[in-house]
Scaffold this motif. Structure first.
Motif, mmCIF file in Angstrom:
data_model
loop_
_atom_site.group_PDB
_atom_site.id
_atom_site.type_symbol
_atom_site.label_atom_id
_atom_site.label_comp_id
_atom_site.label_asym_id
_atom_site.label_seq_id
_atom_site.Cartn_x
_atom_site.Cartn_y
_atom_site.Cartn_z
ATOM 1 N N SER A 193 0.924 -1.231 0.007
ATOM 2 C CA SER A 193 -0.131 -0.028 -0.018
ATOM 3 C C SER A 193 0.725 1.086 -0.008
ATOM 4 O O SER A 193 2.060 1.319 0.602
ATOM 5 N N GLU A 293 -1.036 -17.003 -3.829
ATOM 6 C CA GLU A 293 -0.478 -15.704 -3.761
ATOM 7 C C GLU A 293 1.029 -15.984 -3.900
ATOM 8 O O GLU A 293 1.838 -16.311 -3.409
ATOM 9 N N HIS A 341 -5.003 -13.197 8.245
ATOM 10 C CA HIS A 341 -5.497 -12.337 6.860
ATOM 11 C C HIS A 341 -5.943 -11.344 7.195
ATOM 12 O O HIS A 341 -5.982 -10.037 6.290
ATOM 13 N N ARG A 342 -6.780 -11.087 8.282
ATOM 14 C CA ARG A 342 -7.656 -9.839 8.647
ATOM 15 C C ARG A 342 -6.356 -8.519 8.999
ATOM 16 O O ARG A 342 -6.608 -7.688 8.472
ATOM 17 N N SER A 344 -3.741 -8.423 7.464
ATOM 18 C CA SER A 344 -3.191 -8.225 6.139
ATOM 19 C C SER A 344 -3.803 -6.982 5.420
ATOM 20 O O SER A 344 -3.197 -6.373 4.532
ATOM 21 N N ARG A 345 -4.953 -6.889 5.662
ATOM 22 C CA ARG A 345 -5.860 -6.057 5.005
ATOM 23 C C ARG A 345 -5.479 -4.427 5.246
ATOM 24 O O ARG A 345 -5.231 -4.153 6.253
ATOM 25 N N GLY A 346 -5.274 -3.902 3.936
ATOM 26 C CA GLY A 346 -4.930 -2.439 3.934
ATOM 27 C C GLY A 346 -3.273 -2.383 4.072
ATOM 28 O O GLY A 346 -2.780 -1.263 3.778
ATOM 29 N N GLN A 350 -4.269 -4.476 -3.201
ATOM 30 C CA GLN A 350 -5.350 -5.191 -3.293
ATOM 31 C C GLN A 350 -5.249 -6.280 -2.231
ATOM 32 O O GLN A 350 -4.261 -6.787 -2.120
ATOM 33 N N ASP A 351 -6.383 -6.760 -1.719
ATOM 34 C CA ASP A 351 -6.314 -7.571 -0.695
ATOM 35 C C ASP A 351 -5.725 -8.882 -1.252
ATOM 36 O O ASP A 351 -5.828 -9.426 -2.345
ATOM 37 N N LEU A 352 -5.466 -9.942 -0.355
ATOM 38 C CA LEU A 352 -4.792 -11.095 -0.401
ATOM 39 C C LEU A 352 -5.630 -12.055 -0.950
ATOM 40 O O LEU A 352 -6.771 -12.070 -0.526
ATOM 41 N N ASP A 353 -5.520 -12.908 -1.725
ATOM 42 C CA ASP A 353 -6.397 -14.116 -2.229
ATOM 43 C C ASP A 353 -6.400 -15.196 -1.258
ATOM 44 O O ASP A 353 -5.164 -15.943 -0.997
ATOM 45 N N THR A 354 -7.555 -15.643 -0.453
ATOM 46 C CA THR A 354 -7.246 -16.761 0.387
ATOM 47 C C THR A 354 -7.915 -17.956 0.088
ATOM 48 O O THR A 354 -8.232 -18.844 0.981
#
Length: 421
Positions: A193, A293, A341-342, A344-346, A350-354
């Motif tokens: 980001s 990823e 994963h939460r 990692s957001r921000g 673009q958000d990671l693919d889980t």
């Protein structure tokens, strides 16, 4: 690619040195001992590398020369413990068992023991990168380690003083560190980001592409040197006139010497053979593996505020971190791996693919002063190598060197001796 299965010998087992534990410490030590000409047998109740060595963050963390806790954490501790999915969790049912360990940890925050810990961690970590490079070169697998540095990023301007203080402390300990502005972060890792403020880059660190394969390749090399691997849980141990008897099913093992390197499970056997109660506990660590990823990061990236790490690997991106004290028996805590994963957001554009993500929990063996035990007792009949907390992967190769030196009759290194407790 790798041959990690144990053999199934018939009849009684005898050996010169029995290594208890087929994690990264035990396997690397077995290889080092075999190369010295010793007859070595490795015992474990599960397959090689299937404990904490399987799910670690993969980070060669030579920059981490400070204990797992310092005085600054005391102010944040109540808030951290009240957050069920925060970076630190204590199962309150485990508190009576954990209280003596935490008391010792607090006592080790005093100036003298704290500085001893920093000196000990620094001594191990300074030799870790070179030891790993030499070891991997010797088995023709240098590509398993990427010596490309790691990055600690921060998001909020208010965090800058803490980052600058950490940089100063690192430089005092002669840890190579560079201060990167936001543009340098974007240039090196363009998918992160743009709101990141900057960070600290540690050039003399790296990451492993596959920690489990790493153990497997060392197993193959050890087998080529004559090391035997047997899947067998060791229940107890005692001395006889010939050496050490390891009691287990389906057969006992007779050895002249034994190396206890079974991580968080090492305390009972150590007490049986040395009479010493070791204040060993486990930091239960979690990871979330994201197989879809690839290419997001060029090296391992840690978040200062969110307190977790993201490591690029051959099979995807591994998110790892959090510390949980709940002992060896309780099941994993639901949601702690998914929380990564939460976190990692921000941090990315673009958000990671889980999709197809897999969680994991393992036991990191930790002592209250953050130093491992690397020692030789009972006239060299008992060798010890455990308690590396979250630095087991980092320090495995250099620990194996020291184990081999002890087996050759050299004194056990300070300050890792068992008698410090």
């Amino acid at each position: 690619m790798q041959t990690t299965g144990f053999s199934a010998p018939q009849g009684p087992l005898t050996t010169e040195i029995a290594v208890i534990g087929a994690g990264i410490i035990g396997v690397a030590s077995a290889l080092a001992l075999a190369r010295q000409g010793h007859q070595v047998l490795v015992l474990d109740g599960q397959g090689p590398g299937l404990g904490a060595s399987y799910g670690n963050a993969g980070h060669l963390a030579t920059e981490q020369v400070f204990p797992i806790a310092d005085a600054s954490i005391l102010m944040r501790l109540p808030k951290m413990l009240l957050d069920p999915l925060g970076p630190l969790r204590l199962d309150w049912r485990y508190l009576p068992r954990a209280l003596p360990w935490f008391t010792r940890l607090l006592l080790n925050l005093r100036a003298a023991p704290y500085h001893r810990t920093v000196a000990g961690l620094r001594a191990l970590n300074e030799g870790s990168l070179g030891a790993w490079q030499r070891l991997l070169q010797s088995i023709d697998r240098p590509h398993l380690l990427r010596h490309d540095g790691s990055l600690l990023v921060f998001e909020h301007p208010a965090s800058l003083p803490a980052l600058q203080a950490l940089q100063a402390r690192m430089r005092e300990q002669q840890v190579p560190v560079e201060c990167w502005q936001s543009q340098a972060v974007r240039d090196a890792a363009p998918q992160l980001s743009e709101h990141l403020q900057g960070g600290l880059f540690f050039p003399e660190t790296g990451h492993f592409l596959d920690p489990y394969r790493l153990v497997g390749e060392l197993v193959n090399a050890a087998k080529a040197q004559g090391v035997r691997f047997v899947q067998q849980q060791v229940d107890s141990a005692h001395f006889n006139d010939a050496g050490v008897v390891l009691a287990s099913q389906p057969r006992h093992v007779h050895a002249r010497r034994v190396l206890i390197a079974c991580g968080a499970h090492s305390a009972p056997l150590t007490r049986a053979l040395t009479g010493k109660h070791v204040p060993l506990d486990t930091e239960r660590g979690y990871h979330l593996m994201l197989p879809r990823e690839h290419g997001r990061l060029p090296f391992a990236v840690t978040s200062l505020e969110r307190r977790f790490i993201m490591t690029p690997m051959a099979d995807g991106l591994r998110l790892a971190g959090t510390v949980e004290f709940a002992g060896l028996q309780r099941p994993p805590t639901p949601g702690r791996a998914e929380q990564l994963h939460r976190l990692s957001r921000g941090l990315f554009k673009q958000d990671l693919d889980t999709e197809a993500a897999t969680p994991w929990m393992g036991f990191r063996p930790s002592l209250p002063d953050s130093l491992p035990v690397i020692d030789s007792l009972n006239d060299g009949r008992v060798l010890l190598a455990f308690g590396h907390q979250h630095l087991g992967l980092t320090q495995a190769a250099v620990t194996a060197q020291r184990v081999a030196a002890m087996a050759a009759g050299q004194p056990a290194p300070l300050p890792y001796r068992l008698n410090r407790f």
